[in-house]
Enzyme design. Structure first.
Site, PDB file in Angstrom:
ATOM      1  N   HIS C  57       3.185 -38.369  31.971  1.00 36.56           N
ATOM      2  CA  HIS C  57       3.782 -37.284  32.766  1.00 36.56           C
ATOM      3  C   HIS C  57       2.715 -36.338  33.291  1.00 36.56           C
ATOM      4  O   HIS C  57       3.026 -35.224  33.695  1.00 36.56           O
ATOM      5  CB  HIS C  57       4.763 -36.479  31.904  1.00 36.56           C
ATOM      6  CG  HIS C  57       5.778 -37.305  31.207  1.00 36.56           C
ATOM      7  ND1 HIS C  57       6.641 -38.121  31.888  1.00 36.56           N
ATOM      8  CD2 HIS C  57       6.063 -37.465  29.899  1.00 36.56           C
ATOM      9  CE1 HIS C  57       7.425 -38.744  31.014  1.00 36.56           C
ATOM     10  NE2 HIS C  57       7.084 -38.368  29.805  1.00 36.56           N
ATOM     11  N   HIS C 219      11.074 -40.813  32.143  1.00 35.02           N
ATOM     12  CA  HIS C 219      10.507 -41.859  31.289  1.00 35.02           C
ATOM     13  C   HIS C 219      10.776 -43.239  31.846  1.00 35.02           C
ATOM     14  O   HIS C 219      10.819 -44.213  31.107  1.00 35.02           O
ATOM     15  CB  HIS C 219      11.103 -41.781  29.885  1.00 35.02           C
ATOM     16  CG  HIS C 219      10.690 -40.558  29.165  1.00 35.02           C
ATOM     17  ND1 HIS C 219      11.394 -39.389  29.229  1.00 35.02           N
ATOM     18  CD2 HIS C 219       9.613 -40.302  28.400  1.00 35.02           C
ATOM     19  CE1 HIS C 219      10.776 -38.480  28.505  1.00 35.02           C
ATOM     20  NE2 HIS C 219       9.706 -38.992  28.000  1.00 35.02           N
TER      21      HIS C 219
END
Ligand SMILES: Nc1ncnc2c1ncn2[C@@H]1O[C@H](COP(=O)(O)OP(=O)(O)O)[C@@H](O)[C@H]1O
Ligand SMILES: Nc1ncnc2c1ncn2[C@@H]1O[C@H](COP(=O)(O)OP(=O)(O)O)[C@@H](O)[C@H]1O
Ligand SMILES: [Mg+2]
Ligand SMILES: [Mg+2]
Ligand SMILES: [Mg+2]
Ligand SMILES: [Mg+2]
Lengths: 333, 206, 333, 206
Positions: C57, C219
């Site tokens: 991320h 995700h």
């Protein structure tokens, strides 16, 4: 083609609107012709630094407009150099009386369009100088080519010369410093995937699942050669070696290392590559004095990266470290 | 077609149509050895030209001057200044002459070529629009004794052949030169668009 | 799979090495267990803010470590929550005696692992508090789900609470402010393409050429629904409306608007979308007081974006504006 | 298999092999309704466990405690704390007992389940590993009068069935719950790995 756009022909204008909305404290945008300029332009008594080029390389150049960097940027259509009107409008808008330096990437289109604008400005008695950056070692530099392209080194050049202009350098001094930076910076890039220009709607070239393109430019143009995909360790070497051999850089040199994403490469990969480049430079006895890591000189969503190495001296470091306040680069301000 | 300003305007309208019709082809050619924008650039430019033609001027030269400045300020890329210069030099050569003649067209074409070379520094064989325009000027000159339509037809034929002849060449100017040997085997987009424009003018003049 | 990596199992460690090399003035990295912490940690007398989560991320969270934001970040494997050891090591390393606030994104794995670490720390007599952010309106929040996910709002939370901690807030005050931010922030995302996790080697899901996935998480997990690709104007509305309806936000509200790239979206598109969001908010009488535009909370190379809207008050604005010096966010320092 | 520490170590080695062999299957299951890391997470965890087994301890409980802390500190994700807690509770229940018995295995399994529920708050039918472990404990309890091997076989059979039964369920806990109705039609990866581990233990005990 899946893109977050409404219409290929209005992408640049609509994007500029968003840029202006996002960074109203730093920059303003005018359209027809399109120019991004410092919110506080003209900065009276300061040399104005103007650049520009095709859109699709964001944050370059609009994201480099602001205190300590560019006074104006001229965004062309995607991957298409801006027109002379844009450059003229930029010059008029930001000229603070101390002259204007045009920073042009070495592409035929950019050179010709900026040249035309410079001629007009000169005809009006303005002191306008042009420097052309050509840092891409992937391209053979000879009388019989258009010469090297301007790529990642442009961001470093604009930061350093922009800092110096903000610090009070004269037009002569800015130009001389710019030429020294250009003489000291080299880059090389690789594409893992191609990018898709909105008005084309299909990838600029096609790479197989295990193929990468070495020596890619930043306009979706194919590179110098296709090779099988390789581990990062080897890939970073493939990029770094021609850079180091070219200037050449040698043991004892102090450098700024710029690890640039072509746009679509995750940061986790980019930092991984950066770590390798740092180690390879250390192995050669080259000291990395400063670094920049991120997507700064991009090709839309292209996955890939470029390395840029600038041989620095104290003067360059001073203006690299100087305060900058732009959408993309910001420190000390 | 008449050879006055109205005739030139009509010829430019059909040139704009041709550019529009060949936009994708030019994009494809430019994708192969450049950055894929040539067709889009010219389309944007000629669309802008169309919107300026209504009151463009009373003489062929005046009309071409408007075309020149419109292309310069809307096309961008390498083609913008090059075509802009070409039209500007042609306009200057025609001056205030009210009607084109075969010989003034030859002179205008020659001036256009000189302008392109002065700006772009390309030589014949560098795989650029110069490879279309140079034989076009030579052929036009050979046909100078005939009509405007004949001159343009000769120029268009020669430009078409010149464009074809760029296929095997290795580019030495413009973006295609970055490809080195890999640029061989593809037609130069600028040479192709030059041939298309001259063909449109020739057809309009017939 | 074409990635700039050597080996899927060493991606995170190698990337951290590059991060440390790039930003040695701001942060340091330790491995086994992996922790990114402020170069000047522990900041004595200051509440320490610790976060973390799966890698992939970036720049979140390692890029948010530094003055005015996080004291430490715990990077897990790609898309996998970190382990309690990492969190414990981080707590020990940055605890400056004024307590530690754990900022946890609401995923079962993150919550459980941070919870375990917090129990250990509490057993050692440390004052450790946990706040769980769950700003994703795409997920139904009910007793019968894992609840909403923490997504883009995390970046805003960490900046604001990090600023307050730097400004001298007590642990109680930091926690209270964090809970207010969490209560006032909502997000929603869309994916145009899936991402590929290195150890999987194939895209997490497959989207057709004209399909997009609305309500995507960060995700690589699929979202709520697939719809045909749509123009940016409509897409931004699709994201914004559920956000505004949820809190709800209404005319007269002052907000911070965060237009986030999922990683692979070109900036030219992101700014375009941002411009539309600004206009839609203005149309509703909502005042955008601050904005953040860029790839800050990403899903590797995923193309797509998320919008986050935070209803701000003067206290939040004060700490948003406060100096920050991290790899990813930097101003005033 | 012996029922002492060495036997437990041997069972864990085969469990590690099973995890390795089913890594891709678990990744695939987790890709469908989660984030695709479950197989990789467990593989990383059990690889770490393998490296700790040599001197793990003298009693089954001591060995399982090492397994617990190793899983907690290497697996991450939801499965790390959940499996970690399961092994920790089982270890605590076994205490310093030198050899497993059928009834101590039943108690250890029950304690493991309680731990997972305490941490994860999932109920039967939420489409999690609880849906494999709950019937496993019930079946183990029914077989409590037999051997360790029988208890584990009963548990494994029931867990396998429980995992299959998660297919039609709509997830209400964990990452799969974000999918809502779209989570139906896929087996829960954690239920599957629970069944695999129990099967590995049962096979080792036979
Ligand atoms: N130096 C030059 N002299 C003459 N023509 C040139 C030169 N450089 C490029 N061209 C012409 O321009 C064409 C490309 O135009 P275009 O694609 O619009 O611009 P760009 O290359 O900037 O994208 C080439 O096909 C070539 O014919
Ligand atoms: N609250 C919970 N209680 C019990 N088991 C759960 C819970 N949440 C998730 N799980 C289990 O964890 C599995 C996912 O593990 P894993 O993929 O390793 O972690 P993550 O979901 O963090 O990526 C699910 O398949 C499910 O069986
Ligand atoms: Mg171009
Ligand atoms: Mg082109
Ligand atoms: Mg996970
Ligand atoms: Mg998972």
């Amino acid at each position: 083609m899946k893109k977050i756009i409404n219409d290929p022909s209005t992408v640049v204008t609509e994007s500029l609107r968003g840029l202006a909305a996002a960074h109203g404290d730093i920059l303003k945008v005018r359209t027809e012709p399109a120019v991004v300029y410092r919110a506080d332009a003209p900065a009276s008594g300061k040399v104005a630094i103007v650049s520009g080029g095709g859109s699709g390389h964001e944050p370059m150049h609009g994201g480099f407009v602001g205190l300590g960097m560019l006074d104006a940027a001229c965004p062309g259509a995607v991957f298409t150099s801006p027109t002379p009107d844009q450059v003229q409008a930029a010059i008029e808008h930001v000229n603070g009386g101390a002259g204007v330096l045009l920073v042009v990437k070495n592409y035929t289109g950019d050179v010709l369009n900026f040249e035309t604008a410079a001629e007009f400005a000169a005809a009006e008695g303005l002191d306008v100088r042009t420097v052309v950056i050509d840092d891409d070692v992937a391209v053979k530099d000879s009388l019989y080519t258009a010469g090297r392209r301007g790529v990642g080194g442009t961001a470093l050049l604009e930061k350093i010369v922009g800092g110096a202009a903000e610090g009070g350098y004269s037009l002569d001094e800015c130009e001389a410093l710019a030429r020294r930076v250009i003489g000291s910076v080299r880059s090389m890039g690789v594409a893992l995937t191609a990018c898709t220009v909105p008005h084309i709607g299909e990838p600029s070239f096609v790479l197989e699942d295990d193929e990468i393109e070495i020596g890619i430019g930043i306009h979706g143009e194919p590179g110098r050669r296709r090779v099988p995909h390789q581990p990062a360790e080897q890939l970073v070497q493939t990029l770094l070696e021609p850079i180091l051999d070219d200037l050449p850089f040698s043991s004892g040199d102090r450098v700024l290392l710029f690890t640039n994403s072509m746009g679509g490469t995750p940061l986790v990969e980019l930092y991984l590559a950066h770590g390798i480049a740092e180690r390879l430079l250390a192995d050669r006895g080259i000291t990395v004095e400063r670094r920049l890591v991120g997507p700064y000189v991009t090709s839309l969503e292209m996955q890939g990266m470029s390395l840029t190495v600038l041989k620095v001296d104290d003067e360059m470091l001073r203006w690299w470290d100087a305060p900058v306040r732009t959408a993309a680069l910001r420190w000390g301000a | 077609m008449s050879c006055d300003a109205a005739g030139v305007v009509a010829a430019l309208r059909s040139a704009a149509e041709v550019v529009e019709a060949h936009r994708d082809e030019l994009v494809t050619l430019d994708r192969e050895i450049g950055d894929g924008d040539h067709g889009e650039n010219l389309k944007r430019g000629f669309t802008a030209v169309l919107s300026k033609l209504d009151n463009a001027g009373d003489t062929p030269g005046a009309v071409l001057k408007v075309v020149a400045s419109t292309l310069i300020s809307t096309v961008g890329g390498a083609a913008g200044p090059l075509y802009g210069t070409a039209f500007l030099r042609a306009a200057a050569k025609l001056g205030t002459e009210p009607e084109l003649t075969a010989s003034s067209v030859v002179d205008a074409l020659a001036a256009a070529l000189e302008g392109v070379v002065a700006r772009g520094k390309a030589e014949v064989g560098d795989k650029t629009m110069v490879d279309a325009l140079t034989p076009a000027v030579a052929a036009a000159r050979d046909a100078a004794g005939s009509s405007v339509a004949e001159v343009l037809r000769a120029a268009a034929d020669a430009a078409g052949k010149g464009a074809e002849d760029t296929v095997p060449l290795v580019a030495r100017k413009g973006r295609a030169s970055y490809l080195g040997e890999r640029s061989a085997g593809h037609m130069d987009p600028g040479a192709r668009s030059t041939a298309l424009l001259l063909r449109a003018f020739a057809d309009a003049a017939s």
